[in-house]
Write a protein that holds these residues in place. Sequence first.
Motif, PDB file in Angstrom:
ATOM      1  N   ASP A  90       0.824  -1.174   0.057  1.00  0.00           N
ATOM      2  CA  ASP A  90      -0.057  -0.094  -0.018  1.00  0.00           C
ATOM      3  C   ASP A  90       0.788   1.356   0.039  1.00  0.00           C
ATOM      4  O   ASP A  90       0.531   2.034  -0.771  1.00  0.00           O
ATOM      5  CB  ASP A  90      -1.108  -0.003   1.267  1.00  0.00           C
ATOM      6  N   LEU A 120      -6.258   2.613   4.014  1.00  0.00           N
ATOM      7  CA  LEU A 120      -7.462   1.667   4.534  1.00  0.00           C
ATOM      8  C   LEU A 120      -7.750   0.575   3.606  1.00  0.00           C
ATOM      9  O   LEU A 120      -7.848  -0.533   4.154  1.00  0.00           O
ATOM     10  CB  LEU A 120      -8.636   2.875   4.757  1.00  0.00           C
ATOM     11  N   LEU A 121      -7.827   0.553   2.417  1.00  0.00           N
ATOM     12  CA  LEU A 121      -8.299  -0.433   1.363  1.00  0.00           C
ATOM     13  C   LEU A 121      -7.531  -0.324   0.157  1.00  0.00           C
ATOM     14  O   LEU A 121      -7.990   0.112  -0.962  1.00  0.00           O
ATOM     15  CB  LEU A 121      -9.718  -0.278   1.186  1.00  0.00           C
ATOM     16  N   LEU A 124      -8.612  -0.426  -3.676  1.00  0.00           N
ATOM     17  CA  LEU A 124      -9.594   0.791  -3.917  1.00  0.00           C
ATOM     18  C   LEU A 124      -9.231   1.888  -4.034  1.00  0.00           C
ATOM     19  O   LEU A 124      -9.465   2.839  -4.909  1.00  0.00           O
ATOM     20  CB  LEU A 124     -10.617   0.544  -2.747  1.00  0.00           C
TER      21      LEU A 124
END
Length: 150
Positions: A90, A120-121, A124
């Motif tokens: 990430d 966070l995701l 996405l």
Amino acid sequence: MTETLFSLTFTVAAPFWALMILLPRWSWTARIISSPLIVLPVVVIYALLVIPALGDVLTAVRSPTVDGVRDLLGTSTGAAAGWAHMIAFDLFVGRWAWLDSRERRVPAPVMAPVLLLTILLGPLGLAAYLAVRPRWRRPAAAASGPQHLG
């Protein structure tokens, strides 16, 4: 030790996220974020978790099954290693998006929620950046690459 490494994982990555989100125009932010080595502390944590369990990890990933991956990630070491894996990738993706957005002059208020979503995701957040990215074109000099005299 696993709990400590798990706790350290986001702690060592958070300052880089803070620079990209909160101080995107500070000259030191660009200097720091330009290095791909910012992910190295998380990679070291990942290695400390995975190398002692390499046999189990390789068994689970060589021929992955849902049950095999679940069993691996269902352990404390597996969960901590999975977390470090996610945080490292990430951060690397967030770094790429931030650097690319600077070249394209994407406004910081657009990038802040994209980077938060990436924290966070991860996937996405990447999808969000890929969706907004085409609106801002790279400047002609950057898009054409280095100029050669000759």
